[in-house]
Scaffold this motif. Structure first.
Motif, mmCIF file in Angstrom:
data_model
loop_
_atom_site.group_PDB
_atom_site.id
_atom_site.type_symbol
_atom_site.label_atom_id
_atom_site.label_comp_id
_atom_site.label_asym_id
_atom_site.label_seq_id
_atom_site.Cartn_x
_atom_site.Cartn_y
_atom_site.Cartn_z
ATOM 1 N N ASP A 120 -80.984 90.083 -0.433
ATOM 2 C CA ASP A 120 -81.264 90.294 0.970
ATOM 3 C C ASP A 120 -79.890 90.216 1.733
ATOM 4 N N LYS A 121 -79.002 90.340 0.877
ATOM 5 C CA LYS A 121 -77.447 90.637 1.162
ATOM 6 C C LYS A 121 -77.435 92.060 2.200
ATOM 7 N N GLY A 122 -77.051 91.807 3.206
ATOM 8 C CA GLY A 122 -77.010 92.766 4.570
ATOM 9 C C GLY A 122 -77.998 92.867 5.308
ATOM 10 N N HIS A 123 -78.914 91.849 5.117
ATOM 11 C CA HIS A 123 -80.082 92.195 6.004
ATOM 12 C C HIS A 123 -80.531 90.505 6.625
ATOM 13 N N ILE A 124 -79.647 89.386 6.419
ATOM 14 C CA ILE A 124 -79.697 88.154 6.745
ATOM 15 C C ILE A 124 -80.063 87.913 8.086
ATOM 16 N N TYR A 125 -79.390 88.712 9.107
ATOM 17 C CA TYR A 125 -79.734 88.725 10.521
ATOM 18 C C TYR A 125 -81.152 88.979 10.764
ATOM 19 N N ASP A 126 -81.575 90.032 10.361
ATOM 20 C CA ASP A 126 -82.982 90.743 10.516
ATOM 21 C C ASP A 126 -83.863 89.454 9.948
ATOM 22 N N ILE A 127 -83.906 88.967 8.866
ATOM 23 C CA ILE A 127 -84.541 88.020 8.222
ATOM 24 C C ILE A 127 -84.663 86.763 9.224
ATOM 25 N N PHE A 219 -74.201 84.859 5.882
ATOM 26 C CA PHE A 219 -75.368 83.695 6.411
ATOM 27 C C PHE A 219 -74.802 83.128 7.818
ATOM 28 N N MET A 220 -73.546 82.724 7.390
ATOM 29 C CA MET A 220 -73.048 81.764 8.673
ATOM 30 C C MET A 220 -72.825 82.654 9.825
ATOM 31 N N HIS A 221 -72.493 84.008 9.834
ATOM 32 C CA HIS A 221 -72.340 84.886 11.078
ATOM 33 C C HIS A 221 -73.583 85.324 11.488
ATOM 34 N N ALA A 222 -74.579 85.360 10.727
ATOM 35 C CA ALA A 222 -75.985 85.678 11.285
ATOM 36 C C ALA A 222 -76.571 84.605 11.985
ATOM 37 N N VAL A 223 -76.585 83.223 11.539
ATOM 38 C CA VAL A 223 -77.135 82.138 12.203
ATOM 39 C C VAL A 223 -76.182 81.911 13.672
#
Length: 555
Positions: A120-127, A219-223
């Motif tokens: 899922d790398k590259g799409h964590i924010y969408d998840i 992940f940290m940035h997306a959170v």
């Protein structure tokens, strides 16, 4: 248009019939459910749950029963758990959660958290955007590489974030909808899981290096992007080589802490602080010997050093009182260069190298031995007797989880020191009767710390969490140990008091945060206790008046 009406006309009357039937069925269901629930109070439902719980033949079955209850009636689950903490916390968390993780392929019923794969790398924010709750306040994340003392369990480690966040709610009053368990699936090096047909994760070796770090960074940035800079991210059960560097890397950028390092440190230090009221020694007058130099023990050692420095000692003086043992033996400066990792190098001594723990105890004569090495039986009878010989009131903490990994049992410690030791363990041990006196071993469970810390951090809107916050939490926890508790052999309050303990820690931390400019929630509340209470999850059912309800349009 005519053809459309010709197609729809035969179905039109049937559709209205279905709606009428649905209305009738719905009304019957409402009547039945209202009649049933109005005659079954939460207290009566609690009795039913406890009866079913106690009829289960083993702890794993009890775990499955409770998570099933959590799925179908969340509020009742938390009500029962919060009112029966001593009986149920060992089931929903250590030690039974370890067994549940080992058998997670069988225990798994439905995902209670979010699985994020390396794919899922590259799409964590969408998840994260697909998670239904938009206002998440607390996340517990693991990659499953070091689950308790059981090793690499991969995605089977999801039981840990789920269990931790259950205690966030039951003990800290944080609304369950605001909590999000996450597992980062980067594979597993556990060969058994590669061949396990029930394994629900990536059945390949672990991704490491730059690709792994990029996933965690994303992940940290997306959170932060999705939930804001005050969303708490708790790291849990990462391997030591990742745990320390991620803590150093992210602690000043995000609202984050590592429970295995900082939570364990606080609860371990609190037990020491409370024990000193019995031993009569100042902190600086003790000599600490740590069996194991991983995240847990290093965290405790660092916090004890910080506490001694607050009392006036220099860093060198404080560190001189702390001796550590890892897989290579005693941490000494004469060991090969690069053999001692940076986070524990400050505790290396200019001393002869030793490998035998029994000989170390005889040579160093510690006042306290603290084990978090997951080496069962590391505290031998000889070691325990020696501790009793060199100290009137020795401190013996066997903190490894689960129970099968403990360095010694409470019975051993009490019996071999004639009941004089101050004992604590990571998982629960039964009370021990000696000469007509019942001794209650302390359980140095992180649950005394992380729910209260999380509640204080979230309600005050912290963006970063300094180590001094955990020292303050440890000191407050030690203050809550009464003289009566100490007389019973306890170095922690009873688990039955843990919700109030969490609340008092949160209130104390709120006062500390506002006094030291750490809080971002303004205006500053005059009554910190009342302010925090207003955020806490209610364990009672909402009140409705079903007799006044009408089907829309039925008037």
């Amino acid at each position: 248009m005519g053809s459309y009406h010709q197609w729809f006309a035969p179905w039109k009357s049937r559709l209205f019939e279905c709606l009428q039937i649905s209305k009738s069925v719905a009304m019957i269901w409402i009547d039945l459910s209202t009649s049933y629930h109005c005659n079954r109070t939460m207290e009566e439902q609690t009795v039913r749950v406890l009866t079913n719980f106690q009829k289960r033949s083993n702890d794993l079955d009890r775990f499955i029963y409770l998570i099933s209850l959590q799925d179908r009636n969340e509020k009742l689950f938390y009500k029962v758990l919060s009112e029966n903490v001593e009986e149920m916390m060992p089931i929903v968390y250590t030690p039974t959660v370890g067994q549940a993780c080992e058998h997670y392929g069988i225990v798994f019923r439905r995902p209670r958290g979010l699985f994020i794969s390396i794919n899922d790398k590259g799409h964590i924010y969408d998840i994260l955007c697909n998670w239904p709750e938009r206002n998440v306040k607390a996340i517990v994340v693991t990659d499953g590489e070091r689950i308790l003392g059981l090793g690499d369990l991969g995605v089977y480690g999801m039981g840990i974030p789920v269990g931790k966040l259950s205690l966030y709610t039951a003990l800290g009053g944080i609304h369950p909808a605001k909590c999000l368990p996450i597992l980062l699936d980067v594979g597993t090096n556990n060969k058994k899981l590669h061949a396990d047909p029930l394994y629900i994760g990536r059945q390949k070796g672990r991704i490491t290096g730059a690709e792994y770090d990029e996933l965690v960074d994303e992940f940290m940035h997306a959170v932060q992007r999705r939930y804001g800079s005050t969303c708490l991210i708790q790291f849990e059960d990462f391997a030591n080589h990742n745990a320390f560097r991620f803590l150093d890397k992210y602690r000043n950028k995000y609202c984050t802490f590592n429970d295995d390092i900082q939570g364990t440190a606080a609860v371990g230090a609190a037990g020491i602080f409370a024990s000193l009221r019995i031993t009569g020694k100042k902190l600086i007058d003790n000599v600490f010997l740590f069996q194991g130099a991983g995240g847990a023990n290093t965290g405790i050692a660092q916090l004890l050093s910080l506490a001694m420095q607050e009392e006036g000692a220099t860093e060198a003086e404080a560190n001189s009182k702390i001796w550590m043992v890892d897989i290579g033996g005693l941490l000494t400066k004469g060991r090969p260069a690069g053999d001692i990792e940076g986070h524990k190098a400050v505790f290396a001594k200019d001393f002869k190298h030793m490998n035998n723990l029994e000989e170390m105890v005889d040579e160093i004569k510690p006042t306290a031995i603290i084990g978090a090495s997951a080496v069962p039986g590391a505290f031998t009878d000889r070691i325990i007797k020696a501790m009793g010989k060199y100290n009137e009131r020795p401190i013996i903490f066997a903190l490894s989880n689960p129970t099968s990994k403990a360095e010694c049992s409470a019975e051993q410690a009490y019996a071999l020191t004639e009941g004089r030791c101050m004992f604590a363990s990571g998982s629960p041990f039964p009370s021990y009767n000696m000469n007509g006196k019942t001794l209650h071993p302390g359980q140095g469970n992180n649950a005394y710390i992380f729910p209260g810390v999380a509640l204080g951090v979230i309600t005050c809107g912290l963006r970063h969490i300094p180590d001094l916050l955990f020292l303050r939490a440890a000191q407050r926890l030690a203050e809550l140990v009464t003289d009566d508790h100490l007389a019973e052999g306890r170095v922690y309050p009873p688990l039955s008091d843990i919700q109030e303990v969490s609340f008092k820690i949160a209130v104390d931390l709120a006062q500390y945060c506002y006094s030291n400019g750490l809080a971002s929630a303004y205006p500053e509340p005059e009554n910190k206790a009342e302010y925090i209470r207003s955020f806490m999850y209610t364990l009672e059912y909402e009140s409705f008046e079903p007799e006044t309800w009408e089907w829309p349009g039925s008037a």
